[in-house]
Design an enzyme around this catalytic site. Structure first.
Site, PDB file in Angstrom:
ATOM      1  CG  HIS A 180     -16.004  12.002  10.932  1.00 19.88           C
ATOM      2  ND1 HIS A 180     -14.842  12.325  10.262  1.00 19.88           N
ATOM      3  CD2 HIS A 180     -16.826  11.448  10.019  1.00 19.88           C
ATOM      4  CE1 HIS A 180     -14.969  11.972   8.992  1.00 19.88           C
ATOM      5  NE2 HIS A 180     -16.156  11.438   8.821  1.00 19.88           N
ATOM      6  CD  GLU A 210     -12.706   9.814   7.875  1.00 16.62           C
ATOM      7  OE1 GLU A 210     -12.317  10.966   7.594  1.00 16.62           O
ATOM      8  OE2 GLU A 210     -13.698   9.285   7.360  1.00 16.62           O
ATOM      9  CG  HIS A 242     -18.716   7.614   9.456  1.00 23.61           C
ATOM     10  ND1 HIS A 242     -17.730   6.903   8.822  1.00 23.61           N
ATOM     11  CD2 HIS A 242     -18.631   8.873   8.966  1.00 23.61           C
ATOM     12  CE1 HIS A 242     -17.078   7.695   7.981  1.00 23.61           C
ATOM     13  NE2 HIS A 242     -17.618   8.902   8.046  1.00 23.61           N
TER      14      HIS A 242
HETATM   15 CO    CO Z   1     -16.833  10.564   7.084  1.00 23.58          CO
END
Ligand code: CO
Length: 293
Positions: A180, A210, A242
């Site tokens: 993530h 991210e 995701h």
């Molecule tokens: Co997220």
């Protein structure tokens, strides 16, 4: 009148001995233990069984302990109520209910991968509740570590991932894990995982959606490896939004699958969350057990 006179000295005795009145669930009472599994949550029912499996295994590992589940994401919680009529509480709410139900010892186990923002939020709730004495407090409340908190955790996960994906590493193959990522300092665990994975194979690559390493950082290393075939795997507990969209959506030119194909690789996606791996769940249970010792 006579009855009152007899009761008065008794009441005074209790008042001064303190314990019986001051702590409703004092030392004489049997401890009532509960585990709260805390997940970010997922709105995809097909991805949820990874979390539910961990809850089931905690129940088996601690048969005399109540095991409950909470989600941290309000967006997901609200979506599940709307779509399925299924209500999953926040950690705060679940802990208040455990207190109200008379549990005295509570062990909170997050299903997060890194001790990032989400973990900090849970830790704040646990710390706050631990500071409450008396009627509305717990005798003990403890917080378990997320999946990765030290080098041993990274090495353990790397070994599990090697056992799981070693058949995807031969010849011109490589495995790319999509984490993530976070603006939190704990994002450094993704780089530590990359190094731990390199110890078991030079064909394992980590990138994040991210955080750092980014897709481009990962792609540069992948290119140097000489691999031509790639298996994409989410480095996330559940294969939710995701994994299905940012990682594996063949229709989306911005997905990792499409971008790697654009770079000339043959790409497959394994849409399996880490939580579906029994060995990964065993690591979480190990972190939970450490709270009881
Ligand atoms: Co997220």
């Amino acid at each position: 009148m006579k009855k009152l006179l007899i009761l008065l000295p008794l009441a005074a005795l209790f008042a001064f001995s303190g314990i019986a009145f001051a702590h409703g669930h004092g030392a004489e009472q049997e401890p009532r233990k509960a585990i709260l599994v805390v997940s970010f949550g997922t709105s995809m029912p097909e991805a949820r069984h990874a979390i539910d499996a961990l809850v089931d295994e905690a129940r088996k590992a601690f048969p005399d302990t109540e095991v409950r589940l909470a989600y941290t994401s309000n967006i997901i919680r609200h979506k599940i109520v709307k779509e399925e009529g299924l209500y999953i509480p926040t950690p705060m709410e679940a802990l208040a209910k455990l207190q109200d139900d008379g549990f005295t010892h509570v062990y909170v186990q997050p299903t997060h991968i890194i001790p990032g923002e989400e973990f900090d939020d849970i830790a704040r709730v646990v710390t706050a509740l631990a500071s409450i004495d008396g009627k509305y407090g717990f005798e003990r409340i403890a917080l378990g570590n997320p999946l990765l908190t030290d080098s041993d955790d990274c090495a353990d996960l790397a070994a599990i991932l090697y056992r799981t994906y070693q058949d995807k590493l031969g010849g011109d193959q490589a495995v790319v894990f999509m984490g993530h990522g976070s603006p939190h300092s704990a994002n450094a665990f993704y780089s530590q995982m990359q190094l731990a994975l390199e110890k078991v194979s030079d064909r394992f690559f980590v990138g994040t959606v991210e955080g750092f390493p980014s897709f481009d950082d990962m792609a540069r290393r992948l290119e140097k490896s000489g691999a031509r075939r790639v298996t994409l795997v989410p480095l996330m507990i559940v294969a939710g939004d995701h994994a299905r969209n940012d990682m594996a959506d063949a229709e989306d030119p911005q997905s990792w699958l499409s971008m790697l194909k654009e770079h000339g690789y043959r790409v497959d996606a394994d849409i399996t969350g880490l939580g579906e791996n029994g060995e990964v769940r065993a690591l979480f249970l190990q972190h939970l057990k450490a709270l009881f010792d």
